[in-house]
Design an enzyme around this catalytic site. Sequence first.
Site, PDB file in Angstrom:
ATOM      1  CG  PHE A 218      -1.848   1.205   1.231  1.00 51.34           C
ATOM      2  CD1 PHE A 218      -2.973   1.229   0.421  1.00 51.34           C
ATOM      3  CD2 PHE A 218      -1.579   2.318   2.014  1.00 51.34           C
ATOM      4  CE1 PHE A 218      -3.821   2.334   0.396  1.00 51.34           C
ATOM      5  CE2 PHE A 218      -2.418   3.431   1.996  1.00 51.34           C
ATOM      6  CZ  PHE A 218      -3.543   3.433   1.192  1.00 51.34           C
TER       7      PHE A 218
ATOM      8  CG  ASP B  31       5.475   3.672   1.877  1.00 56.17           C
ATOM      9  OD1 ASP B  31       5.485   4.212   3.003  1.00 56.17           O
ATOM     10  OD2 ASP B  31       4.466   3.630   1.153  1.00 56.17           O
TER      11      ASP B  31
ATOM     12  CE  LYS C  50      -1.014   5.625   7.829  1.00 51.53           C
ATOM     13  NZ  LYS C  50      -0.692   5.053   6.532  1.00 51.53           N
TER      14      LYS C  50
HETATM   15  C1  PLP Z   1      -0.890   5.350   5.114  1.00 54.51           C
HETATM   16  C2  PLP Z   1       0.129   4.935   4.140  1.00 54.51           C
HETATM   17  C3  PLP Z   1       0.315   5.630   2.939  1.00 54.51           C
HETATM   18  C4  PLP Z   1      -0.573   6.782   2.530  1.00 54.51           C
HETATM   19  O1  PLP Z   1      -0.518   7.841   3.403  1.00 54.51           O
HETATM   20  P1  PLP Z   1      -1.682   8.966   3.361  1.00 54.51           P
HETATM   21  O2  PLP Z   1      -1.196   9.999   4.323  1.00 54.51           O
HETATM   22  O3  PLP Z   1      -2.951   8.295   3.771  1.00 54.51           O
HETATM   23  O4  PLP Z   1      -1.753   9.469   1.976  1.00 54.51           O
HETATM   24  C5  PLP Z   1       1.328   5.216   2.107  1.00 54.51           C
HETATM   25  N1  PLP Z   1       2.128   4.173   2.419  1.00 54.51           N
HETATM   26  C6  PLP Z   1       1.967   3.485   3.556  1.00 54.51           C
HETATM   27  C7  PLP Z   1       2.893   2.357   3.860  1.00 54.51           C
HETATM   28  C8  PLP Z   1       0.955   3.828   4.450  1.00 54.51           C
HETATM   29  O5  PLP Z   1       0.794   3.116   5.564  1.00 54.51           O
END
Ligand code: PLP
Length: 426
Positions: free
Chosen positions: A137, A222, A251
């Site tokens: 994700f 990420d 986050k």
């Molecule tokens: C939450 C998340 C995203 C997206 O972040 P947003 O602030 O919701 O756009 C991308 N990568 C990972 C691994 C995430 O947990």
Amino acid sequence: MSYSQQLKDRYAKALMGNYGLPPVAIREGEGRTVTDVDGNTYLDMIGGIAVSSLGHDHPALVEAVAGQAARLAHTSNLFLHEKEVELAEKLLELWGHPGRVFLCNSGTEANEAALKLALLHGNALGRTRIVATENGFHGRSLGALSITGKAAIREPFEPLGRDVVFVPYGDADALKAAVDDSVAAVFLEPTQGETGVVPSPPGYLEAARELTTASNALLVLDEIQSGFGRTGAWFAHHAEGIVPDVVTLAKGLGGGVPIGAVLATEEAAALFTKGVHGSTFGGNPIACAASLAVIDTIEREHLFANVLALGEHLDARLAADPRVTEVRGQALWRGINLAEPVAAEVVGHLIGLGVLANAPRPDTVRIAPPLTITRPELDAFCDKLIEALDAIVPHPSPRPPAPLRDASPRTGGAAPHGAPHPGGRP
Ligand SMILES: *Cc1c(COP(=O)(O)O)cnc(C)c1O
């Protein structure tokens, strides 16, 4: 009709249906407790999806945000300000490598910027391909979505017009087969969060580093969910001793104030020449002040030591329960795997017991509480979880002999079973 119900009715009429109808209308928070608009209290075990690192209403965050708002709320990127410089320097210091920072407002934006770096790197070499992972994700904007492996959220928007190859997560051989000299970049999460907190096996990130170095592709990690304390460290990849070309953060970085960041080595960062990317709000003074307060508080209150110790306590508390088959992840960022696909019912029942958690897939309860959580609060969560399991899975079958329950850094990986949950936030 309760005020919660009234607000839900108004929400359902005024807001779009993409989140469904959220179950709790929160009025305020204090520490690890939030209170709904009818006065019911809940122990916050999900922290706004790994965001509220300092809990709610932390004086350091309140002071930083209020003080900064009173002095200077916004400059745009036409002008610079002190806090963005301080934060960028601090992030590089925490990362421990020479490099540069780009500041933005969310996770998906951080990945968009990283994707632009990857495309610029690829264009210079005549390469277009991006390798990403199944069930990964990376966000909901169209670039980040194009590298998101969760098919259920990506497919409604296809074609996304990008040359992306998805490989099974955690499989170094599959990565090896995919990473050739047509590949511009590899995007990976050190642990897949939205799939239910699934860590990569030991050596996987190292293999990814070796393969991308050998093929001259960028390695982009990420760390939007895994970074900033979730694993009891600033960066999950520090445990593997590798240096990626690019890291994305968001986050927990702002403790609840929207902010994202991209860290890149000097070489990768040099791809962002004047004019190639930007954001009106990125590096906003209030967000930067919040992030500096989060970093300072984590250091001053030794919050990594707190979540690492409590993570061991959680393992000990849940080890004997036959309805829990596995507790994945590190520190207090956990996927609690259930023997039955009843995670959504358990999370619903927990709300009634005054606990907020999340079910990212049918057999997994995810927790990502504030890093400030105390041992009595964690014990209260364990008690309530067991109470919820008693209500929903009342007749436990005998436990199979001693399953592997190793929660030491980067070794908790086990193959996920069951399909990831297609919907849900984020
Ligand atoms: C939450 C998340 C995203 C997206 O972040 P947003 O602030 O919701 O756009 C991308 N990568 C990972 C691994 C995430 O947990």
